[in-house]
Design an enzyme around this catalytic site. Structure first.
Site, PDB file in Angstrom:
ATOM      1  N   ASP A 109      71.035  -8.049  18.445  1.00 31.65           N
ATOM      2  CA  ASP A 109      71.048  -7.521  19.938  1.00 31.65           C
ATOM      3  C   ASP A 109      72.025  -6.224  19.625  1.00 31.65           C
ATOM      4  O   ASP A 109      73.181  -6.361  18.977  1.00 31.65           O
ATOM      5  CB  ASP A 109      71.517  -8.612  20.969  1.00 31.65           C
ATOM      6  CG  ASP A 109      71.158  -8.078  22.308  1.00 31.65           C
ATOM      7  OD1 ASP A 109      70.496  -7.181  22.541  1.00 31.65           O
ATOM      8  OD2 ASP A 109      72.028  -8.749  23.207  1.00 31.65           O
ATOM      9  N   HIS A 113      67.986   1.732  17.850  1.00 35.57           N
ATOM     10  CA  HIS A 113      66.812   0.933  16.853  1.00 35.57           C
ATOM     11  C   HIS A 113      66.782   1.598  15.724  1.00 35.57           C
ATOM     12  O   HIS A 113      66.788   0.578  14.606  1.00 35.57           O
ATOM     13  CB  HIS A 113      65.819   0.920  17.727  1.00 35.57           C
ATOM     14  CG  HIS A 113      65.695   0.362  19.117  1.00 35.57           C
ATOM     15  ND1 HIS A 113      66.314  -0.871  19.191  1.00 35.57           N
ATOM     16  CD2 HIS A 113      65.343   0.689  20.398  1.00 35.57           C
ATOM     17  CE1 HIS A 113      66.200  -1.331  20.586  1.00 35.57           C
ATOM     18  NE2 HIS A 113      65.669  -0.302  21.353  1.00 35.57           N
ATOM     19  N   LEU A 144      63.406 -15.359  -0.895  1.00 35.54           N
ATOM     20  CA  LEU A 144      63.742 -15.372   0.382  1.00 35.54           C
ATOM     21  C   LEU A 144      62.600 -15.434   1.297  1.00 35.54           C
ATOM     22  O   LEU A 144      61.714 -14.345   0.980  1.00 35.54           O
ATOM     23  CB  LEU A 144      64.835 -14.208   0.905  1.00 35.54           C
ATOM     24  CG  LEU A 144      65.102 -14.147   2.220  1.00 35.54           C
ATOM     25  CD1 LEU A 144      65.971 -15.171   2.785  1.00 35.54           C
ATOM     26  CD2 LEU A 144      65.686 -12.812   2.687  1.00 35.54           C
TER      27      LEU A 144
HETATM   28  C1  IPE Z   1      66.641 -10.592  22.449  1.00 41.70           C
HETATM   29  O1  IPE Z   1      67.363  -9.522  22.878  1.00 41.70           O
HETATM   30  C2  IPE Z   1      65.394 -10.183  22.004  1.00 41.70           C
HETATM   31  C3  IPE Z   1      65.361  -9.734  20.568  1.00 41.70           C
HETATM   32  C4  IPE Z   1      66.836  -9.471  20.066  1.00 41.70           C
HETATM   33  C5  IPE Z   1      64.329  -9.001  19.893  1.00 41.70           C
HETATM   34  P1  IPE Z   1      67.387  -8.852  24.245  1.00 41.70           P
HETATM   35  O2  IPE Z   1      68.260  -7.822  24.635  1.00 41.70           O
HETATM   36  O3  IPE Z   1      65.710  -8.635  24.665  1.00 41.70           O
HETATM   37  O4  IPE Z   1      67.668 -10.335  25.390  1.00 41.70           O
HETATM   38  P2  IPE Z   1      68.423 -10.271  27.017  1.00 41.70           P
HETATM   39  O5  IPE Z   1      67.658  -9.424  27.762  1.00 41.70           O
HETATM   40  O6  IPE Z   1      69.586  -9.832  26.401  1.00 41.70           O
HETATM   41  O7  IPE Z   1      68.278 -11.789  27.069  1.00 41.70           O
HETATM   42  C1  IPE Z   2      68.096  -5.440  20.139  1.00 43.51           C
HETATM   43  O1  IPE Z   2      68.803  -4.412  20.926  1.00 43.51           O
HETATM   44  C2  IPE Z   2      66.762  -4.893  19.691  1.00 43.51           C
HETATM   45  C3  IPE Z   2      65.602  -5.401  20.475  1.00 43.51           C
HETATM   46  C4  IPE Z   2      65.711  -6.190  21.631  1.00 43.51           C
HETATM   47  C5  IPE Z   2      64.134  -4.713  20.261  1.00 43.51           C
HETATM   48  P1  IPE Z   2      68.652  -4.046  22.313  1.00 43.51           P
HETATM   49  O2  IPE Z   2      67.715  -3.071  22.523  1.00 43.51           O
HETATM   50  O3  IPE Z   2      68.524  -5.250  23.257  1.00 43.51           O
HETATM   51  O4  IPE Z   2      70.197  -3.499  22.752  1.00 43.51           O
HETATM   52  P2  IPE Z   2      71.103  -3.793  24.057  1.00 43.51           P
HETATM   53  O5  IPE Z   2      71.166  -5.182  24.295  1.00 43.51           O
HETATM   54  O6  IPE Z   2      70.351  -2.895  25.068  1.00 43.51           O
HETATM   55  O7  IPE Z   2      72.445  -3.077  23.623  1.00 43.51           O
HETATM   56 MG    MG Z   3      69.842  -6.539  24.408  1.00 43.74          MG
END
Ligand code: IPE
Ligand code: IPE
Ligand code: MG
Length: 240
Positions: A23, A40, A134
């Site tokens: 995240d 990303h 792995l």
């Molecule tokens: C969880 O992250 C999903 C992934 C890492 C793919 P999100 O950013 O989508 O989750 P929330 O919205 O903070 O719960």
């Molecule tokens: C995690 O980073 C990647 C995915 C959920 C695909 P986020 O895109 O959720 O990044 P934040 O949480 O908005 O910073």
């Molecule tokens: Mg996120």
């Protein structure tokens, strides 16, 4: 320093199955005045480092939350970019993964992904299917609640058809119907970027996992961060 902590953890009990909620790509990019998509693509670099480090220290299973069913609600442009990134990354990385004896798996509603992604995943899984190193699982269009519901439905069908007795449905029978049926339970869950929640990831499989939360955004996470999480896990383990 990195070397020290690495040496220290490999002498201890390396978790057999590590799951990661990757995240913070968006926040990382925003802090740099860049768009989320840049975050990303930097996140992919971290994936590469973490897969390599996990493989090297002998982690058996690494499950990465790459895209949740809830993530479909993001702007179309971001969703498309994530899907493109998946395809281009697999194209570039699969040879090295294969060489490193990594076996690729997926969980989630793969049929919901664009055709190109499905194809690339299929080929990559096929190429690595006989590998014994792995086990790398990508959770894509994944929802743990859906996975559990699906298991319940399969067992309900079996019961209605007279293929199973209700009293024979125990934890191990139930687990066999989950998409993670071939993996051991998660021993260590890592979530980056400061949110302390599970976000519909591996709800059943995390039942006894140690939870490790770090404020570091995913693009800034690295092997050292992974070692630190494992060190923390080992310290908690030693307390029992
Ligand atoms: C969880 O992250 C999903 C992934 C890492 C793919 P999100 O950013 O989508 O989750 P929330 O919205 O903070 O719960
Ligand atoms: C995690 O980073 C990647 C995915 C959920 C695909 P986020 O895109 O959720 O990044 P934040 O949480 O908005 O910073
Ligand atoms: Mg996120």
């Amino acid at each position: 320093m990195a070397q020290t902590i690495k040496n220290q953890i490999i002498e201890g009990n390396i978790p057999r199955h590590i799951a990661i909620i990757m995240d913070g790509n968006g926040r990382w990019a925003k802090e740099k005045g860049m768009n989320r998509i840049f975050g990303h693509s930097q996140g992919v670099e971290t994936v590469r480092k973490i897969v390599e480090a996990s493989s090297e220290i002998g982690v058996g299973y690494l499950t990465l939350y790459a895209f949740s069913t809830e993530n479909w609600a993001r702007p179309k442009k971001e969703v498309n970019a994530l899907m493109e990134l998946l395809v281009s990354t697999l194209k570039v990385e699969i040879t090295k993964l294969h060489k490193n004896n990594v076996k690729l798996h997926t969980i989630g509603d793969i049929a919901a992904l664009p055709e190109k992604c499905q194809q690339e995943l299929e080929e990559s899984k096929k190429q690595t299917e006989n590998n014994t190193g792995l086990n790398l699982t990508l959770a894509l269009s994944y929802s743990s609640k859906k996975d559990i519901l699906n298991a319940a439905k399969i067992l309900a069908h079996k019961s209605v058809n007279g293929d199973i007795l209700i009293d024979d449905i125990d934890e191990s029978v139930f687990q066999q119907e989950l998409s993670t049926c071939n993996f051991p339970d998660v021993e260590l869950l890592i979530r980056t970027s400061g949110e302390n929640r599970i976000s519909n990831f591996l709800l059943w499989e995390l039942a006894y996992a140690e939870l490790y939360f770090t404020k570091t955004h995913w693009p800034d996470f690295d092997a050292e961060g992974l070692y630190q999480a494992i060190d923390d896990y080992q310290k908690r383990e030693r307390r029992f």
